[in-house]
Design a protein around this motif. Structure first.
Motif, PDB file in Angstrom:
ATOM      1  N   LEU A 115      -8.920  -9.693   2.958  1.00 62.78           N
ATOM      2  CA  LEU A 115      -9.417  -9.353   1.623  1.00 62.78           C
ATOM      3  C   LEU A 115      -9.211 -10.520   0.667  1.00 62.78           C
ATOM      4  N   THR A 116      -8.043 -11.124   0.718  1.00 61.75           N
ATOM      5  CA  THR A 116      -7.755 -12.258  -0.160  1.00 61.75           C
ATOM      6  C   THR A 116      -8.761 -13.379   0.051  1.00 61.75           C
ATOM      7  N   ARG A 117      -9.058 -13.679   1.316  1.00 62.58           N
ATOM      8  CA  ARG A 117     -10.043 -14.735   1.609  1.00 62.58           C
ATOM      9  C   ARG A 117     -11.428 -14.350   1.092  1.00 62.58           C
ATOM     10  N   ALA A 118     -11.817 -13.076   1.295  1.00 63.03           N
ATOM     11  CA  ALA A 118     -13.146 -12.640   0.855  1.00 63.03           C
ATOM     12  C   ALA A 118     -13.276 -12.716  -0.663  1.00 63.03           C
ATOM     13  N   LEU A 119     -12.243 -12.293  -1.381  1.00 59.92           N
ATOM     14  CA  LEU A 119     -12.289 -12.357  -2.844  1.00 59.92           C
ATOM     15  C   LEU A 119     -12.337 -13.791  -3.336  1.00 59.92           C
ATOM     16  N   THR A 120     -11.591 -14.655  -2.672  1.00 56.53           N
ATOM     17  CA  THR A 120     -11.591 -16.071  -3.067  1.00 56.53           C
ATOM     18  C   THR A 120     -12.954 -16.706  -2.805  1.00 56.53           C
ATOM     19  N   ASP A 121     -13.506 -16.463  -1.625  1.00 59.27           N
ATOM     20  CA  ASP A 121     -14.762 -17.099  -1.236  1.00 59.27           C
ATOM     21  C   ASP A 121     -15.958 -16.545  -2.005  1.00 59.27           C
ATOM     22  N   GLN A 122     -15.992 -15.210  -2.199  1.00 61.37           N
ATOM     23  CA  GLN A 122     -17.169 -14.581  -2.788  1.00 61.37           C
ATOM     24  C   GLN A 122     -17.115 -14.487  -4.310  1.00 61.37           C
ATOM     25  N   LEU A 123     -15.909 -14.257  -4.863  1.00 63.89           N
ATOM     26  CA  LEU A 123     -15.806 -13.969  -6.290  1.00 63.89           C
ATOM     27  C   LEU A 123     -14.859 -14.908  -7.031  1.00 63.89           C
ATOM     28  N   ALA A 124     -14.224 -15.822  -6.306  1.00 67.79           N
ATOM     29  CA  ALA A 124     -13.275 -16.759  -6.910  1.00 67.79           C
ATOM     30  C   ALA A 124     -12.194 -16.030  -7.701  1.00 67.79           C
ATOM     31  N   THR A 125     -11.672 -14.956  -7.113  1.00 66.10           N
ATOM     32  CA  THR A 125     -10.613 -14.191  -7.763  1.00 66.10           C
ATOM     33  C   THR A 125      -9.564 -13.812  -6.733  1.00 66.10           C
ATOM     34  N   THR A 126      -8.568 -13.065  -7.158  1.00 63.99           N
ATOM     35  CA  THR A 126      -7.472 -12.650  -6.283  1.00 63.99           C
ATOM     36  C   THR A 126      -7.352 -11.129  -6.300  1.00 63.99           C
ATOM     37  N   PRO A 127      -6.656 -10.551  -5.321  1.00 64.44           N
ATOM     38  CA  PRO A 127      -6.510  -9.086  -5.286  1.00 64.44           C
ATOM     39  C   PRO A 127      -5.816  -8.544  -6.532  1.00 64.44           C
ATOM     40  N   ALA A 128      -6.113  -7.292  -6.844  1.00 63.55           N
ATOM     41  CA  ALA A 128      -5.506  -6.622  -7.982  1.00 63.55           C
ATOM     42  C   ALA A 128      -4.020  -6.376  -7.717  1.00 63.55           C
ATOM     43  N   PRO A 129      -3.227  -6.215  -8.779  1.00 65.67           N
ATOM     44  CA  PRO A 129      -1.789  -5.954  -8.596  1.00 65.67           C
ATOM     45  C   PRO A 129      -1.514  -4.756  -7.686  1.00 65.67           C
ATOM     46  N   GLU A 130      -2.334  -3.716  -7.759  1.00 64.42           N
ATOM     47  CA  GLU A 130      -2.143  -2.554  -6.904  1.00 64.42           C
ATOM     48  C   GLU A 130      -2.240  -2.921  -5.428  1.00 64.42           C
ATOM     49  N   THR A 131      -3.200  -3.771  -5.099  1.00 65.36           N
ATOM     50  CA  THR A 131      -3.369  -4.195  -3.710  1.00 65.36           C
ATOM     51  C   THR A 131      -2.219  -5.085  -3.265  1.00 65.36           C
ATOM     52  N   LEU A 132      -1.809  -6.005  -4.131  1.00 62.47           N
ATOM     53  CA  LEU A 132      -0.698  -6.893  -3.784  1.00 62.47           C
ATOM     54  C   LEU A 132       0.586  -6.116  -3.570  1.00 62.47           C
ATOM     55  N   ARG A 133       0.813  -5.094  -4.405  1.00 62.61           N
ATOM     56  CA  ARG A 133       2.032  -4.298  -4.271  1.00 62.61           C
ATOM     57  C   ARG A 133       2.018  -3.493  -2.971  1.00 62.61           C
ATOM     58  N   LEU A 134       0.858  -2.962  -2.602  1.00 62.61           N
ATOM     59  CA  LEU A 134       0.755  -2.223  -1.343  1.00 62.61           C
ATOM     60  C   LEU A 134       1.074  -3.139  -0.169  1.00 62.61           C
ATOM     61  N   ALA A 135       0.532  -4.351  -0.192  1.00 65.07           N
ATOM     62  CA  ALA A 135       0.817  -5.308   0.884  1.00 65.07           C
ATOM     63  C   ALA A 135       2.298  -5.636   0.936  1.00 65.07           C
ATOM     64  N   GLU A 136       2.921  -5.765  -0.231  1.00 69.23           N
ATOM     65  CA  GLU A 136       4.353  -6.066  -0.269  1.00 69.23           C
ATOM     66  C   GLU A 136       5.169  -4.934   0.341  1.00 69.23           C
ATOM     67  N   ARG A 137       4.804  -3.694   0.029  1.00 67.55           N
ATOM     68  CA  ARG A 137       5.536  -2.557   0.592  1.00 67.55           C
ATOM     69  C   ARG A 137       5.374  -2.497   2.111  1.00 67.55           C
ATOM     70  N   ILE A 138       4.185  -2.772   2.581  1.00 69.06           N
ATOM     71  CA  ILE A 138       3.958  -2.772   4.028  1.00 69.06           C
ATOM     72  C   ILE A 138       4.766  -3.877   4.686  1.00 69.06           C
ATOM     73  N   ARG A 139       4.795  -5.043   4.068  1.00 72.71           N
ATOM     74  CA  ARG A 139       5.541  -6.180   4.621  1.00 72.71           C
ATOM     75  C   ARG A 139       7.043  -5.885   4.634  1.00 72.71           C
ATOM     76  N   GLU A 140       7.569  -5.297   3.576  1.00 72.93           N
ATOM     77  CA  GLU A 140       8.985  -4.966   3.502  1.00 72.93           C
ATOM     78  C   GLU A 140       9.375  -3.972   4.584  1.00 72.93           C
ATOM     79  N   ALA A 141       8.538  -2.984   4.793  1.00 73.83           N
ATOM     80  CA  ALA A 141       8.841  -1.985   5.810  1.00 73.83           C
ATOM     81  C   ALA A 141       8.806  -2.599   7.202  1.00 73.83           C
TER      82      ALA A 141
END
Length: 333
Positions: A215-241
Motif C-alpha cells: 500500500l505504501t508503495r502504491a500511494l507513493t507511486d500513484q498519489l505521491a502521498t503516504t498512508p493515513a495515521p489509522e493505517t500506520l497504527r494498524l501496521a504497528e500493532r500487527i508488527r508489535e504482536a
C-alpha cells in the motif's frame, strides 16, 4: 429478481456466459457479439434502434455491410435465446424480459438490500475485464463509463463483505474478498486495512505487513502521498504482536499458525464485540467497563471465542492481560 433465465452472463470480471448451465457457443463470445449482447441488456428497456447499434459497433463499414453484421449477430442470439428471446423488427432490436440475466443486475439487487457478502462474491474483476473493441470508439466510450460506474460499487461491496466476514469470525473467507478489492485499487486504504486485519486474524502477520508495504508503495507511486495515521497504527500493532514487543503474551494468532474459522458462534462473537466496542473498540466511547462471563461445557470452543475477541482488541490498539487458573488456586476444603 428472477434467477431462472436460461442464459446467465458474468460481466463483473472476464466475461463468461452459460446457457442452461453449460458453456455458451463460441460464436456468442465473439467480441462484437458479446459487446452487443451486454449493451442491449444494459440499455433502457433492453432495446435500441438498429441505426444506433450499427453506429455503435460497425461505424467503420458501409451501411450494407454493417446491417448484415448486425443481422448475423441477431441470428446467433435467436439460436441461443430462442425466437422469443430476441424481438426485432425493421427499426428496433430488444431483448425479451427474462431472456438473459447479468451478474451486475444481481449484484445491484444484493447491494440494495445490504447483502454485502452475497454482492461481493459476484465480483471477480473489472466490468468486462479484458474486452476491447478498438474499431468501435462509441462502444469503447460506453465501456469506459460502465467500468467507472461499477468500479466504485464493487470496491465498496468487497470491503464491506470482507468486514462482515471478519465480524462473523471467518477471516480466511474475508481475505479472499479483501484481496479482490486490492486488485481493483491497490491504493485504496480501506481495502488494505480490511485485508491486513483479516490476514492478521487468520494467523498471517507477515502477509498483513506485506500488504502494508505494498500500500505504501502504491500511494507513493500513484498519489505521491503516504498512508493515513489509522493505517500506520494498524501496521504497528500487527508488527508489535508479531515480534513480541509491548504485547508480552500474544494470542495464538500471533504465533504464525493458521486459525480455523469460528463456526456457529456468530451470535456470541457479536455480543463480545459489542461489549468491547462499548468500552474501547474502534468507534467506542472508551468509558466505563464491563465484565463478560463466557461459560459452557468443555470442548465447546470457549477458548477459541475468547482468543478471537482478544486478537481483535489488540489490533484495535487495546491491551490484553491473560491469566490461567492452576491447581494451587483451587479452593481448599
Amino acid at each position: 429478481m428472477s434467477t431462472d433465465a436460461a442464459v446467465y452472463c458474468r460481466v463483473l470480471g472476464p466475461a463468461r456466459i452459460t446457457v442452461r448451465g453449460a458453456d455458451a457457443p463460441a460464436e456468442l463470445l465473439w467480441r462484437k457479439h458479446l459487446a452487443l449482447l451486454v449493451y442491449l441488456a444494459r440499455s433502457p428497456r433492453r432495446g435500441r434502434t438498429r441505426e444506433h447499434l450499427v453506429g455503435l459497433l460497425w461505424s467503420d463499414r458501409d451501411e450494407k455491410q454493417a446491417r448484415h453484421s448486425l443481422s448475423e449477430a441477431l441470428r446467433v442470439y435467436r439460436r441461443v435465446l430462442g425466437d422469443a428471446g430476441i424481438e426485432a423488427d425493421v427499426d428496433q432490436v430488444r431483448l425479451a424480459d427474462g431472456a438473459l440475466l447479468l451478474d451486475c443486475d444481481l449484484f445491484a439487487e444484493r447491494r440494495a438490500r445490504e447483502d454485502w457478502i452475497g454482492a461481493a462474491e459476484l465480483v471477480e474483476g473489472a466490468f468486462l475485464e479484458g474486452l476491447a473493441v478498438p474499431d468501435a470508439s462509441a462502444f469503447e466510450d460506453w465501456l469506459t463509463a460502465e467500468r467507472g460506474l461499477w468500479r466504485g460499487q464493487c470496491l465498496d461491496a468487497l470491503v464491506r463483505g470482507a468486514e462482515a466476514l471478519v465480524a462473523q469470525g471467518d477471516p480466511a473467507r474475508a481475505v479472499a474478498l479483501a484481496q479482490r478489492s486490492r486488485a481493483i485499487d491497490p491504493a485504496a486504504e480501506p481495502a488494505a486495512r480490511v485485508t491486513m486485519r483479516a490476514l492478521a486474524l487468520a494467523g498471517d502477520r507477515a502477509g498483513a505487513l506485506r500488504v502494508a508495504a505494498e500500500l505504501t508503495r502504491a500511494l507513493t507511486d500513484q498519489l505521491a502521498t503516504t498512508p493515513a495515521p489509522e493505517t500506520l497504527r494498524l501496521a504497528e500493532r500487527i508488527r508489535e504482536a508479531r515480534v513480541g514487543r509491548r504485547i508480552a503474551s500474544a494470542p495464538e494468532v500471533g504465533r504464525g499458525r493458521a486459525r480455523p474459522p469460528l463456526l456457529a458462534r456468530a451470535a456470541e462473537l457479536a455480543q463480545l464485540s459489542a461489549a468491547w466496542e462499548a468500552v474501547g473498540g474502534e468507534g467506542g466511547g472508551g468509558k466505563g467497563g464491563q465484565v463478560v462471563l463466557v461459560e459452557g461445557e468443555p470442548g465447546l470452543g470457549k477458548t477459541r471465542l475468547i482468543e478471537e475477541i482478544d486478537a481483535r482488541a489488540r489490533l484495535a490498539d487495546g491491551t490484553a492481560a491473560r491469566a490461567r487458573a492452576v491447581p494451587a488456586d483451587e479452593e481448599r476444603s
